[in-house]
Every structure is written in C-alpha cells, then in structure tokens.
Design a protein around this motif. Structure first.
Motif, PDB file in Angstrom:
ATOM      1  N   ILE A 103     -17.562 -70.697 -20.858  1.00  0.00           N
ATOM      2  CA  ILE A 103     -18.977 -70.435 -21.106  1.00  0.00           C
ATOM      3  C   ILE A 103     -19.807 -71.140 -20.046  1.00  0.00           C
ATOM      4  N   SER A 124     -23.659 -67.579 -30.732  1.00  0.00           N
ATOM      5  CA  SER A 124     -24.779 -66.956 -30.033  1.00  0.00           C
ATOM      6  C   SER A 124     -25.351 -67.991 -29.091  1.00  0.00           C
ATOM      7  N   GLU A 128     -26.729 -66.224 -22.300  1.00  0.00           N
ATOM      8  CA  GLU A 128     -25.419 -65.588 -22.185  1.00  0.00           C
ATOM      9  C   GLU A 128     -25.168 -64.731 -23.424  1.00  0.00           C
ATOM     10  N   ARG A 129     -24.289 -63.742 -23.258  1.00  0.00           N
ATOM     11  CA  ARG A 129     -23.967 -62.870 -24.380  1.00  0.00           C
ATOM     12  C   ARG A 129     -23.224 -63.627 -25.470  1.00  0.00           C
ATOM     13  N   THR A 130     -23.216 -63.058 -26.676  1.00  0.00           N
ATOM     14  CA  THR A 130     -22.542 -63.666 -27.808  1.00  0.00           C
ATOM     15  C   THR A 130     -21.028 -63.652 -27.585  1.00  0.00           C
ATOM     16  N   LYS A 131     -20.383 -64.782 -27.881  1.00  0.00           N
ATOM     17  CA  LYS A 131     -18.951 -64.931 -27.635  1.00  0.00           C
ATOM     18  C   LYS A 131     -18.200 -65.116 -28.953  1.00  0.00           C
ATOM     19  N   ILE A 133     -14.547 -66.699 -29.941  1.00  0.00           N
ATOM     20  CA  ILE A 133     -13.469 -67.491 -29.358  1.00  0.00           C
ATOM     21  C   ILE A 133     -12.530 -67.958 -30.462  1.00  0.00           C
ATOM     22  N   GLU A 139     -11.331 -67.102 -25.256  1.00  0.00           N
ATOM     23  CA  GLU A 139     -12.295 -66.040 -25.547  1.00  0.00           C
ATOM     24  C   GLU A 139     -11.580 -64.784 -26.021  1.00  0.00           C
ATOM     25  N   SER A 142     -16.557 -60.693 -25.925  1.00  0.00           N
ATOM     26  CA  SER A 142     -17.938 -60.942 -25.497  1.00  0.00           C
ATOM     27  C   SER A 142     -18.727 -59.685 -25.824  1.00  0.00           C
ATOM     28  N   ASP A 144     -22.364 -57.379 -26.534  1.00  0.00           N
ATOM     29  CA  ASP A 144     -23.671 -57.168 -25.921  1.00  0.00           C
ATOM     30  C   ASP A 144     -24.791 -57.469 -26.911  1.00  0.00           C
ATOM     31  N   TRP A 146     -27.718 -60.499 -27.219  1.00  0.00           N
ATOM     32  CA  TRP A 146     -28.321 -61.665 -26.603  1.00  0.00           C
ATOM     33  C   TRP A 146     -29.135 -62.415 -27.647  1.00  0.00           C
TER      34      TRP A 146
END
Length: 340
Positions: A103, A124, A128-131, A133, A139, A142, A144, A146
């Motif tokens: 990240i 969130s 950066e986009r929501t991840k 993990i 990860e 990812s 789309d 924000w």
C-alpha cells in the motif's frame, strides 16, 4: 419517540458519582480522559493502549475481543508502511504486527472490515483504491471504490460497500454493492437488504440505525452559539423533520460532527464533535443519547481529538484520541452510564 426539533436540547452540567465511577455531563467541569495529572483511575474513560511513534488510522474488534488497528507512521514524509496491529484489549500489549508494503506510503486508512472467519481484512484508504488483504498482508483484491464510508463482509464472504462518502444526507442503501472476493475479475452486484441492514450504522456526518428505521445527521452550529448536535428522525416519513439531540459546549467554536455511530445493542447513538484546537479549552466532545427516550447519557469533553467510534458492548465505546501534548495516539474505553 417524542419529536419536536428542540425537544432533545439538554444543557445539563453536572458531575455524578455512581457506584464509585465518575461521569461528566456538560463541558467545562473536568476532563477525565485527559493527561492533566488528575488521579481519576475509576473515571468514565480508561486507556487501553498508546502509540508513540505512529497514528491510528482506524480499528475494529476481533471475535476474541482484541483490537485490530490499522496504523501509519507520523508526518507527511512517511518512511514506514501502513501496518495491521493486533492489540490485547485488556492489557494493551501488541500481540502481532503485519506491515503492508504493498500500500502506498501516502495512503491513510479510513475504514476497516474483517471477514467472519477473520482471514481477510478490507481497508478503505485516502488516496488509494479499497484493498482486501489477508491477515498475513497479501493483497487479494483491489476494487474500484475510493474512500467508501461503509464496508462489511456478508455471510457468503462477499465484501459490501457503498458508493462513496455521504457527508450531509442519510446513506442511500440502494447504492450498496457486493464484491465477490473469490472472483476478482467479476463485476459487483447490488447487495440485498438482508446483507446491508446494519451496514450503515457508522458513518461520517450521517448514519442509519441497524434496523434501517432511523437516520442521524450532523447539524451546523448557530453562529457564536455553544449549542451543537445532531438531527435524528424516522426515515420512513419524509414529512417528519426529526428531533434535535443537542450538547452545550464552547460558544466561540464552530463544531463539526466527524463521526456518528448507532449502537448495535440498543437505541443509543454516539457522535464526536471537534473544532480547531485551543490548548486548555474544550476542543472536542463525545456525546451519547438514548434516542427512544430522548435522553442524554454522556457528554465527555476534551482538549484533543477523538476519531473512530466503535461499540464494544451495550455500555462501552472504544475511541481513538490524538493527544496534542505528548504527541501520542491513544485508544480509550469509554463507559456509557444509564444503558439498560
């Protein structure tokens, strides 16, 4: 509920000793959570842990009662990655720490959700986009989205999110979507009401009760008035303006409502208020009300900044607080009196 816009305005200022525990209603009496040398170990507020070299981005609780905290290094020029830190909620000791080098260092955690099996974590992020993990830091996905304000995992393990931040209006449940974690190439689908019924109970500036019947919304503070608060009402009747749940703080400060959180355990709602810091004067407050009985339960004034609100139990809220004096970030356990 007893409606009327000013029906909930309570300007109470008192100190009550109940069962050996000190609680504060109203601003300006004392700050039991502050580092002012006051020996109130039995106060409404106790410190769980403190981070001296990093900030708390957000946190949640795990099934074993421990905290899972997303931390980031201090300052604008960060050198250390965001990390997931598991903290013993009783002793404050760090159990495990997992750096997330994948990240961006410029990102900042804003929200966190943990899957039911506690193998996956959704974050969130600012910038950066929501991840999604693993607990080990790998990860998985990812997506789309924000800075979604609302996230949760459903019973199938899908990740639910809203469409983005809602600052002034009640969240739109029709915007909730579900993401198939096991199929990263798939497109999201609309989330069903059974899945999102409690998704929006915590938010920035607005929130829904877990049953979806009531909304809470921040209100602008009248100019030079010490009164601020939130509006709460029944979402099924657009003609009902709701009622005002108020708190009497400092007259020369325009308080903003950053966080609003409905309790999943009963008809309580909590809100955090903050204004530009002025050392030695009330700059923040955590307020809690029973919205069915139109009753103020707690006002906890402070001189530093509260942030994430998390209901640990029916009468306990966990909150992180940035302490300007020693430059630390604490996680506090706050007892809410009068909860039945």
């Amino acid at each position: 509920m007893r409606w009327g816009f000013l029906g909930g305005l309570l300007g109470v200022a008192a100190v009550v000793l109940a069962g050996g525990t000190i609680y504060a209603w109203g601003a300006g009496w004392f700050w039991p959570c502050e580092n002012l040398g006051l020996p109130f170990s039995g106060s409404a507020c106790t410190k769980i842990t403190s981070f001296d070299n990093r900030n708390v981005g957000t946190f949640t609780t795990l099934a074993n009662g421990n905290l899972l905290v997303a931390t980031l290094s201090k300052g604008t020029e960060r050198t250390d990655p965001i990390a997931l830190v598991e903290v013993d909620s009783t002793t404050g000791a760090i159990i495990a720490e997992t750096p997330l080098p994948g990240i961006s260092l410029e990102a900042r955690p804003a929200g966190i959700a943990v899957s039911r099996e506690e193998k996956l974590v959704a974050l969130s992020l600012y910038d950066e986009r929501t991840k999604v993990i693993t607990r080990e830091g790998t990860e998985v996905l990812s997506i789309d989205r924000w800075l979604p304000a609302f996230m949760a995992f459903d019973n199938k393990g899908w990740l639910l999110t809203d469409m983005g931040r809602h600052f002034d209006a009640p969240p739109d449940p029709d915007g909730a979507e579900a993401w198939d974690i096991n199929n990263p190439a798939s497109t999201p689908v609309a989330a069903s009401i059974a899945d999102w019924s409690a998704l929006f109970r915590h938010g920035v500036g607005a929130a829904l009760s877990p049953d979806g019947d009531y909304f809470a919304q921040k209100l602008d503070q009248p100019h030079n008035s010490p009164v601020t608060g939130i509006r709460i009402g029944y979402i099924g009747d657009e003609r009902d303006g709701g009622m005002f749940l108020g708190v009497n703080l400092r007259a020369d400060c325009s308080y903003a409502t950053s966080e609003i959180s409905f309790s999943p355990f009963g008809p309580q709602v909590a809100a955090e208020f903050s204004c530009p810091e002025r050392w030695g004067q009330t700059s923040t407050a955590l307020a809690v009300w029973d919205y069915e009985e139109n009753r103020q339960l707690l006002v906890l004034p402070g001189i530093d900044y509260f942030d994430t609100l998390h209901w640990e139990s029916a009468d306990t809220i966990l909150v992180d607080r940035y302490n300007f004096g020693p430059e630390t970030t604490d996680i506090l356990r706050v007892k809410v009196p009068g909860v039945e």
